[in-house]
Design a protein around this motif. Structure first.
Motif, mmCIF file in Angstrom:
data_model
loop_
_atom_site.group_PDB
_atom_site.id
_atom_site.type_symbol
_atom_site.label_atom_id
_atom_site.label_comp_id
_atom_site.label_asym_id
_atom_site.label_seq_id
_atom_site.Cartn_x
_atom_site.Cartn_y
_atom_site.Cartn_z
ATOM 1 N N THR A 408 0.825 -1.337 0.032
ATOM 2 C CA THR A 408 0.033 0.034 -0.045
ATOM 3 C C THR A 408 0.815 1.196 0.139
ATOM 4 O O THR A 408 0.580 2.153 -0.746
ATOM 5 C CB THR A 408 -0.982 -0.019 1.352
ATOM 6 N N GLY A 409 1.817 1.293 0.602
ATOM 7 C CA GLY A 409 2.776 2.442 0.966
ATOM 8 C C GLY A 409 3.425 2.633 -0.567
ATOM 9 O O GLY A 409 3.650 3.922 -1.008
ATOM 10 N N ALA A 410 3.827 1.613 -1.275
ATOM 11 C CA ALA A 410 4.452 1.832 -2.345
ATOM 12 C C ALA A 410 3.575 2.566 -3.411
ATOM 13 O O ALA A 410 3.752 3.318 -4.259
ATOM 14 C CB ALA A 410 5.099 0.462 -3.136
ATOM 15 N N LYS A 411 2.385 1.944 -3.589
ATOM 16 C CA LYS A 411 1.310 2.492 -4.520
ATOM 17 C C LYS A 411 0.968 3.893 -4.133
ATOM 18 O O LYS A 411 0.777 4.684 -4.931
ATOM 19 C CB LYS A 411 -0.115 1.734 -4.168
ATOM 20 N N CYS A 412 0.896 4.293 -2.738
ATOM 21 C CA CYS A 412 0.615 5.637 -2.522
ATOM 22 C C CYS A 412 1.850 6.650 -2.749
ATOM 23 O O CYS A 412 1.405 7.704 -3.483
ATOM 24 C CB CYS A 412 0.412 5.759 -0.986
ATOM 25 N N LEU A 413 3.087 6.001 -2.736
ATOM 26 C CA LEU A 413 4.056 6.856 -3.061
ATOM 27 C C LEU A 413 4.194 6.997 -4.541
ATOM 28 O O LEU A 413 4.303 8.464 -5.226
ATOM 29 C CB LEU A 413 5.597 6.103 -2.786
#
Length: 436
Positions: A408-413
């Protein structure tokens, strides 16, 4: 023969030096007066939101470019894109940091002046008008201001002439804790004054009647300015980190939180004292140099508290300045294969080319400030987000920082860097120049 690339001795060294750059003039001088002019608490919360949503992703992206390339800006963009033309973005980044450390030179001189004049009781007995006149007269006493600037330059060169670990990394471990201790002491004392709660209310209350597009634009500009996004510092320091560093996002979050903490502490240090004595928080750039001496005049032990305040201010500014110089020197050593000593003198020349006009001309100072914030930082940040999002690619970015593409963090970034940031920067620029 290529110079051996320097590197930070530890992750803590990277964090302290980078935080030192970010909590300088932008946080202790620029943030309080913007906050005072633009509604206090509402500006603060807008700044914090933009720092988290836009600042951390873009700062992470910039650090990753240095980490992946092991080069300074021009060569980093060229190496990662495989095209020489992208090196132009690196030149824009370098122009921004040279302008910043150049045009803020007079501010460093003013701070040194205020340390010794406060310590010697110069402002005792002066009323508000006399203090304002003193500031105006001091700022155009060019031989005196240049003397103060020379003192600052000598101190800076004594630090950055040494290698990375023996120079700025070593002194950052002393300066940053000292800054925090002084700021906390002055803040705690200020909160004991009668009327201090009014200052806290101004700083932490959301007055939506004061909200405007200017609040958002100024807060976004302050995020770029305080973090140094698109000023090449994060990229150069990223290239100095150890290969395989996988804490890029975590480091960026720590640095951003430290900047927010110092900004909040600066507000808590200044606004309660200003309100305690019924003075105005909407004085703009003169808040620190015109209003604060009035404050110290009226409080018990004002000479001591005032001197501590300006010492803290100088520590913050000096930490920022040496980091900026180091970034320019790193670029000169990398781009032109210079020795550290030659890069040191080359940086001095570049800084003086900008700093001398900025010192003797308010128009030049304002022009450099406008060009840096409205042109170079916005263009640099926009091009960087396009480069990382669309040219180098989010997969390469995530691989460099060790994040799983499906997390999720990677997609948000990825979303922020690839889509949100470019749109926000375009809207920012069009609004700034009155197009929308």
């Amino acid at each position: 023969m290529e110079n051996k690339r320097e590197g930070f001795g530890s992750r803590l060294g990277f964090l302290l030096v980078t935080i030192g750059f970010s909590v300088g003039v932008g946080t202790l001088w620029r943030f309080p007066y913007l906050c005072g002019e633009l509604g206090g608490g509402l500006f603060l919360i807008t700044y914090i939101i933009l720092m988290i949503v836009i600042g951390i992703p873009l700062f992470s992206a910039e650090v990753s470019l240095g980490l992946a390339s092991r080069k300074s800006p021009v060569q980093a963009y060229q190496k990662l894109s495989g095209k020489k033309a992208w090196g132009i973005v690196g030149w824009v980044n370098m122009a921004a940091i040279i302008l910043v450390i150049g045009y803020t030179l007079p501010v460093y001189g003013w701070i040194i002046h205020y340390i010794y004049t406060t310590l010697t009781g110069t402002y005792i007995g002066m009323d508000s008008a006399q203090i304002a006149e003193h500031y105006a007269a001091m700022s155009v006493d060019y031989p005196h201001v240049f003397l103060m600037i020379i003192i600052n330059i000598i101190l800076t060169m004594l630090v950055v002439r040494k290698n990375l670990q023996a120079g700025i990394e070593k002194i950052a471990k002393v300066l940053l804790p000292s800054l925090a201790i002084i700021m906390v002491i002055v803040t705690v004392y200020g909160l004991t004054l009668d009327g201090a709660t009014e200052g806290l209310e101004f700083f932490f209350t959301w007055d939506f009647s004061s909200f405007s597009m200017e609040t958002i634009l100024s807060a976004l500009g302050q995020v770029f300015f305080s973090l140094g996004i698109a000023m090449a510092v994060a990229l150069v320091f990223g290239s100095y980190q150890k290969e395989g560093e996988l804490n890029v996002v975590k480091n960026s979050a720590i640095i951003s939180c430290a900047v927010i903490f110092v900004a909040v502490l600066a507000g808590m240090m200044i606004f309660p004292m200003v309100y305690s004595f019924g003075l105005s928080v909407t004085e703009g750039p003169g808040l620190v140099f015109v209003v604060m001496p009035n404050v110290f005049n009226q409080m018990a032990g004002g000479v001591i508290w005032g001197t501590l305040f300006y010492i803290a201010f100088f520590i913050a500014a000096f930490s920022s300045g040496i980091a900026g110089w180091e970034a320019v020197m790193g670029f000169l050593m990398d781009q032109f294969n210079l020795t550290r000593q030659k890069a040191l003198w080359g940086t001095l020349v570049l800084v003086c080319i900008v700093g001398i006009p900025a010192t003797v001309s308010t128009s030049a100072f304002n022009l450099f400030d406008m060009i840096t914030n409205n042109v170079f930082l916005t263009i640099g940040a926009f091009c960087m987000s396009i480069f990382v999002g669309w040219i180098w690619g989010i997969p390469n970015f995530l691989k460099t920082i060790g994040m799983d593409e499906e997390s999720t963090g990677a997609k948000c970034l990825g979303f922020v860097i690839k889509y949100l940031s470019p749109v926000v920067i375009i809207v920012f620029s069009l609004t700034l120049f009155g197009v929308i």
